[in-house]
Design an enzyme around this catalytic site. Sequence first.
Site, PDB file in Angstrom:
ATOM      1  N   CYS A   1      -2.011 -31.392  22.478  1.00 32.61           N
ATOM      2  CA  CYS A   1      -2.412 -32.758  22.190  1.00 32.61           C
ATOM      3  C   CYS A   1      -2.661 -32.896  20.947  1.00 32.61           C
ATOM      4  O   CYS A   1      -2.323 -33.981  20.361  1.00 32.61           O
ATOM      5  CB  CYS A   1      -3.532 -33.130  23.208  1.00 32.61           C
TER       6      CYS A   1
ATOM      7  N   ALA B   1       1.484  -3.124  15.004  1.00 33.14           N
ATOM      8  CA  ALA B   1       1.785  -1.582  14.750  1.00 33.14           C
ATOM      9  C   ALA B   1       0.685  -0.806  14.580  1.00 33.14           C
ATOM     10  O   ALA B   1       0.464   0.177  14.888  1.00 33.14           O
ATOM     11  CB  ALA B   1       2.674  -1.725  13.570  1.00 33.14           C
TER      12      ALA B   1
ATOM     13  N   ILE C   1       0.686  -1.201  -0.086  1.00 40.94           N
ATOM     14  CA  ILE C   1      -0.057   0.203   0.139  1.00 40.94           C
ATOM     15  C   ILE C   1       0.943   1.312   0.089  1.00 40.94           C
ATOM     16  O   ILE C   1       0.584   2.363  -0.484  1.00 40.94           O
ATOM     17  CB  ILE C   1      -0.917  -0.026   1.330  1.00 40.94           C
TER      18      ILE C   1
ATOM     19  N   CYS D   1     -12.335   3.741  17.467  1.00 43.50           N
ATOM     20  CA  CYS D   1     -10.813   3.836  16.875  1.00 43.50           C
ATOM     21  C   CYS D   1     -10.618   2.317  16.394  1.00 43.50           C
ATOM     22  O   CYS D   1     -11.395   1.369  16.502  1.00 43.50           O
ATOM     23  CB  CYS D   1      -9.903   4.168  18.090  1.00 43.50           C
TER      24      CYS D   1
END
Lengths: 430, 359
Positions: free
Chosen positions: A176, A124, A31, A161
């Site tokens: 297990c 982050a 991005i 938020c």
Amino acid sequence: MVTLQLVGSLRKELADSLSTCRVLVVGAGGIGCELLKNVVLTGFKNIEVIDLDIIDVSNLNRQFLFQKKHVGKSKAQVAKETVLQFCPTANITAYHDSIMNPDYNVEFFRNFMLVMNALDNRVARNHVNRMCLAADIPLIESGTAGYLGQVTVIKKGLTECYECQPKPTQKTFPGCTIRNTPSEPIHCIVWAKYLFNQLFGEEDADQEVSPDTADPELSWNPADTEARATASDQDGDIKRVSTKDWARSTGYDPVKLFNKLFKDDIQYLLTMDKLWKKRKAPLPLDWLEHQKLTCPQGVTGTGLKDQQVLGVAGYCQLFSRSVETLHFMLVDKGDGAEELIWMGNCDDPPAMDFVTAAANLRMYIFSMNMKSRFDIKSMAGNIIPAIATTNAVIAGLIVLEALKILSGDVKQCRTGKFDSRNGELFSKLM
Amino acid sequence: MIEKEDSIISEEEAAQYDRQIRLWGLDAQKRLRGSRVLLVGLRGLGAEVAKNLILAGVKGLTMLDHELVTEESSRAQFLIPVNNQGQNRAQASLERAQYLNPMVEVKADTDRVETKPDEFFLQFEAVCLTGCSRDLMVRVDQLCFEHNIKVFCGDVFGYHGYMFSDLGQEHNYVEEKPKVVKPKTEESNDGPEAKKTKIDSNETTMIKKTACFCSLKLALEVDWTNEKAKSSLKHTPHFSTTQSIVFSPFVPLFFPTVLLKFRTDKGRDPHPESFEADAMLLRQIRDDVLEAMGLSSDLLPHDFVSYCFSEMAPVCAVVGGVLGQEVVKALSQRDAPHKNFFFFDGMKGSGVVDYFGPK
């Protein structure tokens, strides 16, 4: 009549505020590259970008600011250099660093008009979310995976938020299942990763690979299970030798390792007959027997080499070879450096070979269809498929939201969701 | 026809394309690798499409543009280095385009697209037209339709953009669907329930499908004056929010219609330097177009003019991303293509796929 003044597509007032404000881009990857390009072309002049990562060849299909010659270099630094080539007047500061470094405190964040995230991990994101709330700076959050992408604006007092909504936690499996009764390939892959750490990496008490005698299934009486657990803790020396110490005592002999992990331990599991009443019992492997079989030579067909499934004999060989290589690497590190580190999505052939081989041998033992290195790498390395176009669209949406914030139109901000397969671009007002 | 000569993927390609092969598969990557694409127009939108297709790993991309680099265009586009004023735009974009992916054959062609003979287009599997006149788009689309070449058109006008696809009479593709699997159930009435062996949940199956497209000419020739078209104007798309303006889905089509008419009349797009005159002409065209359709000029409000000048970089990114992915889908014959328009409104941040043409 007041003439409308345009600078490119933008009204002059907006264009002016773009050229004076400071913005922070967190991340210079998929991005991030697209975002930096958009930010600069739109007219932002004062940009800071931070990324702790270096460039890898698998980034090049979408992180277009990087070329092959840049592999190994800092993403933030190279991104800045490339952008300056098409926009030399941009004032860009690049940090090859983690945003979680305490140097980037609330005061640091307060320098910016807005912050745009281009991150790939939750830790982050949580951190930046809190910093922006503390500094009261608008944050544009985003993410992509494959064909899907999303953009959201976070502004204290106005929107929820990042941490307001609970996020799904990472999937973990009971001990297990990993140690005694795997039923899916992922269980075997996790086991193989644990084994890597036990033999070559940092030993972790939560990553045991040997048969689990405290398996709740072994008895129906909770008191009994507890008794077994205590018993195995207090048991004699042999059971308490760490896997790594034991391996070292054999000189990391691949055949001895093989026979312990894929024969002896499996035979031990078979003695826990309650486990196999309703399940198909595992089949122990014997090294010598599988030596007699030939393994496939070379690459057949038109698939990727990594997409071949080698077969038991092939994985026996791969196991042996990778153990030798990894042992050699460990020894090579010298005294004191006792560990190799698992780097799932980097190109680390011996470690990936080892996990591929060990996981497949275990899958075979537990009657599952074996998987190619390509598929195992996806699961072991938590690799998320990624393409340029999804990132391009999301980065476009991020800047459009940024412009609304700068125009004082925070109330017009939206959450955008995009699915590249059908082009549906939903956006909901915040 | 997509060349099938080279069906081995090299180590270099496997490493570089790893993340996308994991998404669309090796077959799709091979088809991309056998395809040649023509891209007309290297302004903001063109540069985005070029980047997306080169990164995707097509065999070749020819960038065609006769225009020269101006001060404005070097600001608008990330492939042209600065100080290339006066050079041809395609030529100036070539070096940085090639750097995006040395494995793709990138070429620059400086001719006017109008002067190209029919044969020129036939060497490509797909053709993308940006910044072209409506007449040219219709002509090229017609030619390609006859030769089974995929056609894409797109433009960005300020905050608005659109793209159109014509994949021919019959476009065959596959869709990957997860295999529906019933888990084995076993009775367990003594003691703790044993964990069941699950069948591999990653198995999928490929389903073959076909889509039919109409030509651009037919798509734009919708007769708005008839009752059926008018009544569908009342239908609002599902993608809008609670606060959306009650525009019909046809409003997005008016934008390109008006702007393409401007382009035909003036031989260029609206320019900020002649804002007053261009704005007046735009409003006039809006009135003419809507009146001819028997519609109110309120459908495109007065201030629409201030949002359609120049090319907004983020809008180029969105439209270029969608267009790029449509080309990838079409060439790789994987996943359902958009039929047949995509409209993007950068003010609202919303995108819509819609079909215009004969039913």
